[in-house]
Design an enzyme around this catalytic site. Sequence first.
Site, PDB file in Angstrom:
ATOM      1  N   ASP B  53       1.033   5.718  -3.674  1.00 16.76           N
ATOM      2  CA  ASP B  53       0.346   6.476  -4.726  1.00 16.76           C
ATOM      3  C   ASP B  53      -0.831   7.288  -4.192  1.00 16.76           C
ATOM      4  OD1 ASP B  53       1.939   5.784  -6.831  1.00 16.76           O
ATOM      5  OD2 ASP B  53       0.741   4.036  -7.416  1.00 16.76           O
ATOM      6  N   TYR B 111       1.708  -5.136   3.313  1.00 20.86           N
ATOM      7  CA  TYR B 111       0.619  -4.352   2.741  1.00 20.86           C
ATOM      8  C   TYR B 111      -0.681  -5.118   2.957  1.00 20.86           C
ATOM      9  CZ  TYR B 111       3.738  -1.296   0.014  1.00 20.86           C
ATOM     10  OH  TYR B 111       4.676  -0.375  -0.384  1.00 20.86           O
TER      11      TYR B 111
END
Lengths: 245, 245
Positions: B53, B111
């Site tokens: 994003d 992540y």
Amino acid sequence: MQRFKCNITYDGTHFAGYQVQPGKRTVQGELERALKKLHKGDDIKVTASGRTDAGVHARGQVIHFDSPLNIPIEKWEIALNSLLPDEVAIVGAETVPDDFHVRFDAKGKEYRYFVHRSSRRDPFKRHYAYQYPYPLNTDAIKQAAADLIGTHDFTSFCSAKTEVEDKVRELQEVEVQEKEDMLIFRFRGTGFLYNMVRILAGTLLEVGSGERDPDSMPSVLKEKNRSAAGKTAPPQGLYLWKVFY
Amino acid sequence: MQRFKCNITYDGTHFAGYQVQPGKRTVQGELERALKKLHKGDDIKVTASGRTDAGVHARGQVIHFDSPLNIPIEKWEIALNSLLPDEVAIVGAETVPDDFHVRFDAKGKEYRYFVHRSSRRDPFKRHYAYQYPYPLNTDAIKQAAADLIGTHDFTSFCSAKTEVEDKVRELQEVEVQEKEDMLIFRFRGTGFLYNMVRILAGTLLEVGSGERDPDSMPSVLKEKNRSAAGKTAPPQGLYLWKVFY
């Protein structure tokens, strides 16, 4: 009226330097804008320990200003930070006597210059260190650095445009640190001339790369000529780290 | 035609995300623009392991593309980096078989989410970590994190807009590290749903602050409802760290 001293830190990337310039975004401009808002439209002049150039950062810049506002000292930091852009932060405020002056009373300064030793660029370091892709002999750099310590005429190590007449300064410490892929120069001195740290860093890098002799610093100092020293290292590696009082 | 696989890293701050969007500056857009230049105007489609994003960073995103160019493999990195903006860097390129697919062949991903624990904002971290000014109980966070490990239906931990039907994923590791003033969450799993890492981080922070019970994770998972979990943590703390093949 009360005089206030504040420590400030800023990311210099998107500023045209510390000092106000018409039509440009500067750190001083942002500080004075925030103070004007806090003082309901009254202009408040901010004085700093010294200027920093476009792209140069500060971890420990110091400013002073006078204000008639009756805000408790512990609220100043919060009040100003709420009015400043994210790139500038007040990190401590205190009251000082009316005759305290952030520039004239400074006993010395520490600057650090960060070199990212890598042939690969790192997007996260691009604004915060100077990427240097060639091998460096750090022992040679340390040898040359030692010859810069002391009281010297630093004419060779300042911009040829420097207007101040007396270019004798005392460099108290020049430390060369290796930390992972970073080479960090730490310069502490009683005063610095225009572009002095960037020229010192640029010259020491030329020693490290082998372009210059590690024992050439005394002769570079002796020449008292900007062209005797090395290139001015780029601004993004430079941090005003601390001002001593 | 030859298929190439590249590791890339990017500072997501000034991108509208990874994926191409008309009229917006995106990472994929910059990669395809660079490849088009290299291919003298021919369009080259880039496929990534997944999207990120706006504001989200990548240390180890992986892409593939096909090219007819006869450039030696060791020159691809230099050629592409010279055409890409500083915020994106190719950090390794290799040739792969034609049937290799960077998304379908990925075995897992890691992540990391960075939390800057400080009541003082730091201009140098503003785009690279989530500043969290309140006290955090890291033991409570670790306890809750342990209950998230394993194969679960993560409906509660993904955006309510997620269109994929099967929301069962395996979280292989959830590690909570403290490093100076940073709290770092490390999530490794076989696959992640939309916003999953940011919702996991946001929920664990609510456990740390005392707003949620450390042993409430099993019941949040059981509810299969986005509103059962915590807030979506902001994008600037998130990094796609590594893709496993």
